[in-house]
Motif scaffolding. Structure first.
Motif: not given
Length: 173
Positions: A8-13
């Protein structure tokens, strides 16, 4: 076969934050050294698949050839958010960036490798700072930033380019 991983985007951030913390830690431990950080170009939410594993292996070999004699630290992280390779080199950041750009420019999979070199100010050196132009778009060859910002190419066109490039490389080795 490599396990396919969706993130997810959260994982990448969070992964970006962890990379930055690791950079600070390495810079504190080896002040003045060049910190080389490799990630594999993998657009979208799928960060671990056959193509990224081929690129990661090829990049590891290329970086070993270029930096083994100057490496003070070497670490690999094969995370759900993607492959990372970390090197602390005794080279100046500018010389390390020249070697990194040479790999990106000459290796058959170099366009699928993102090799950052972190300088003493804890910021990545730009290609322009050592006399090179910005990276070109994978699909059309124009300035990659312009294409990314404008959304000029479809996700499927980019994935197709990556797949074709990896397939051509594998057929040659």
């Amino acid at each position: 076969m490599t396990e396919v991983s969706q993130v997810t985007l959260e994982d990448m951030l969070l992964a970006r934050d962890h990379r930055q913390a690791r950079q600070y830690s390495l810079a504190a431990h080896w002040p003045g050294s060049a910190i080389v950080v490799l990630t594999v170009v993998a657009p979208g939410s799928e960060k671990r698949n056959y193509a990224t594993s081929v690129v990661a292996r090829a990049a590891s070999d290329a970086l070993a050839d270029a930096f083994a004699s100057t490496a003070r630290y070497w670490a690999v992280s094969d995370l759900p958010t993607g492959f990372e390779l970390w090197i602390v080199s005794s080279l100046s950041p500018q010389d390390a960036k020249r070697r990194a750009v040479a790999i990106e420019e000459t290796h058959p999979l170099g366009r699928l490798m993102d090799i950052d070199v972190i300088g003493a100010d804890l910021r990545p050196l730009s290609r322009q700072s050592i006399g090179f132009s910005r990276r070109n778009c994978l699909v059309c060859g124009d300035d990659a930033r312009v294409c990314m910002r404008s959304g000029r190419h479809s996700y499927s066109d980019i994935i197709q380019f990556i797949s074709d490039t990896v397939d051509a490389y594998v057929s040659e080795i």
